[in-house]
Scaffold this motif. Structure first.
Motif, PDB file in Angstrom:
ATOM      1  N   MET A 126       2.427 -17.441  44.466  1.00 20.96           N
ATOM      2  CA  MET A 126       3.342 -18.105  43.551  1.00 20.96           C
ATOM      3  C   MET A 126       3.664 -17.173  42.387  1.00 20.96           C
ATOM      4  N   ALA A 127       4.861 -17.326  41.846  1.00 20.68           N
ATOM      5  CA  ALA A 127       5.296 -16.510  40.718  1.00 20.68           C
ATOM      6  C   ALA A 127       6.364 -17.269  39.957  1.00 20.68           C
ATOM      7  N   GLY A 128       6.486 -16.971  38.668  1.00 20.44           N
ATOM      8  CA  GLY A 128       7.512 -17.644  37.896  1.00 20.44           C
ATOM      9  C   GLY A 128       7.483 -17.288  36.424  1.00 20.44           C
ATOM     10  N   TYR A 129       8.293 -18.010  35.689  1.00 19.89           N
ATOM     11  CA  TYR A 129       8.448 -17.841  34.238  1.00 19.89           C
ATOM     12  C   TYR A 129       7.762 -18.989  33.521  1.00 19.89           C
ATOM     13  N   ASN A 130       7.109 -18.710  32.397  1.00 18.71           N
ATOM     14  CA  ASN A 130       6.498 -19.791  31.612  1.00 18.71           C
ATOM     15  C   ASN A 130       6.751 -19.598  30.115  1.00 18.71           C
ATOM     16  N   TYR A 131       6.899 -20.735  29.443  1.00 18.34           N
ATOM     17  CA  TYR A 131       7.048 -20.789  27.983  1.00 18.34           C
ATOM     18  C   TYR A 131       5.933 -21.679  27.446  1.00 18.34           C
ATOM     19  N   THR A 132       5.247 -21.233  26.416  1.00 21.62           N
ATOM     20  CA  THR A 132       4.137 -21.991  25.844  1.00 21.62           C
ATOM     21  C   THR A 132       4.270 -22.053  24.335  1.00 21.62           C
ATOM     22  N   ASP A 133       4.014 -23.251  23.787  1.00 21.53           N
ATOM     23  CA  ASP A 133       4.082 -23.451  22.344  1.00 21.53           C
ATOM     24  C   ASP A 133       2.935 -24.382  21.949  1.00 21.53           C
ATOM     25  N   GLY A 134       2.208 -24.043  20.892  1.00 17.75           N
ATOM     26  CA  GLY A 134       1.104 -24.902  20.490  1.00 17.75           C
ATOM     27  C   GLY A 134       0.358 -24.371  19.292  1.00 17.75           C
ATOM     28  N   ASP A 135      -0.872 -24.877  19.115  1.00 13.72           N
ATOM     29  CA  ASP A 135      -1.717 -24.504  17.978  1.00 13.72           C
ATOM     30  C   ASP A 135      -3.055 -23.984  18.482  1.00 13.72           C
ATOM     31  N   ILE A 136      -3.434 -22.807  18.007  1.00 18.15           N
ATOM     32  CA  ILE A 136      -4.709 -22.190  18.346  1.00 18.15           C
ATOM     33  C   ILE A 136      -5.719 -22.475  17.242  1.00 18.15           C
ATOM     34  N   ALA A 137      -6.945 -22.833  17.617  1.00 16.27           N
ATOM     35  CA  ALA A 137      -8.009 -23.065  16.635  1.00 16.27           C
ATOM     36  C   ALA A 137      -8.711 -21.745  16.333  1.00 16.27           C
ATOM     37  N   GLU A 138      -8.592 -21.285  15.092  1.00 14.17           N
ATOM     38  CA  GLU A 138      -9.257 -20.056  14.671  1.00 14.17           C
ATOM     39  C   GLU A 138     -10.297 -20.377  13.609  1.00 14.17           C
ATOM     40  N   GLU A 139     -11.405 -19.676  13.680  1.00 15.43           N
ATOM     41  CA  GLU A 139     -12.500 -19.941  12.749  1.00 15.43           C
ATOM     42  C   GLU A 139     -12.061 -19.652  11.316  1.00 15.43           C
TER      43      GLU A 139
END
Length: 231
Positions: A126-139
């Motif tokens: 499988m192969a394709g394009y992805n878009y991701t948006d969100g919040d990362i928890a950093e110390e």
């Protein structure tokens, strides 16, 4: 980068044979190119509910949601004489209130249609394009008061494979894995496996485990699911 990977995926699609249009009844119940109407329930630390609706012989919509609605996925598939195109919208949550929302479009390539089934395994790259948006928890290193949420957005591409090996009429082994990379130094991977038990033409059980890790967090789960396929 994202645009070139997307064009590559569609170029691959155009090389697939017309045998992809085999009817749903002719395909294995775990075949990811199967267009079918079904409903399912599962458990992997939370109850999950899933289902798909085959609009006709070539189009399907599908969805999955957990019991509190915090994680979900909705998407669809189009089966053509030159291949299958899938799209998905999804939301996932992680430790320390981190979360991500994503969109992807891509394809499965059934190598069995080219006569390639090493050791009896049917492999679907499988192969394709992805878009991701969100919040990362950093110390929070300023006052050592826990974690802070930092926004992150990425465009990228993913590669992977799903494989299955039927063991007689009822049991099937399954495995999958892959990874993604994108802008803003984004990366992720996932891997898992399990077994499927076919009760009859309409009913089956899945037993599985998987791990995944991305910039947003880690997931490790073991689960079981039941699926009923409508005729």
């Amino acid at each position: 980068m994202a645009k070139s990977h997307l064009l590559t995926s569609f170029s691959i699609l155009c090389t697939l044979p017309a045998s992809l249009l085999a009817t749903a009844d002719e395909k294995h119940h775990e075949d990811p190119t199967k267009i079918v109407t079904k409903a399912g329930v599962g458990y992997n630390d939370q109850f999950t509910f899933s289902g798909s609706i085959g609009l006709d012989a070539t189009r399907m919509v599908n969805a999955r949601i957990n019991d509190d609605g915090s994680e979900w996925r909705i998407g669809g598939s189009w089966l053509f004489d030159f291949g299958i195109v899938n799209f998905n919208f999804n939301r996932n949550e992680y430790d320390n209130d981190a979360s991500s929302n994503g969109y992807s479009v891509g394809t499965f390539i059934p190598l069995s249609y080219f006569g390639f089934t090493p050791g009896g395994w049917q492999i679907f790259p499988m192969a394709g394009y992805n878009y991701t948006d969100g919040d990362i928890a950093e110390e929070d290193v300023i006052d050592d008061n826990g974690f802070i949420l930092v926004p992150k957005t990425s465009h990228g591409a993913y590669l992977g494979a799903f494989a299955m090996k039927p063991l007689g009429e009822s049991w099937t082994l399954m495995a999958f894995g892959g990874g993604a990379a994108g802008s803003d130094s984004y990366s992720s991977y996932w891997a898992g496996g399990g077994a499927s038990y076919k009760i009859n033409q309409q009913q089956s059980f899945n037993f599985y485990g998987f791990i995944s890790e991305s910039d947003y967090g880690k997931t490790n789960k073991i689960g079981i699911s039941y699926t009923y396929q409508f005729e």
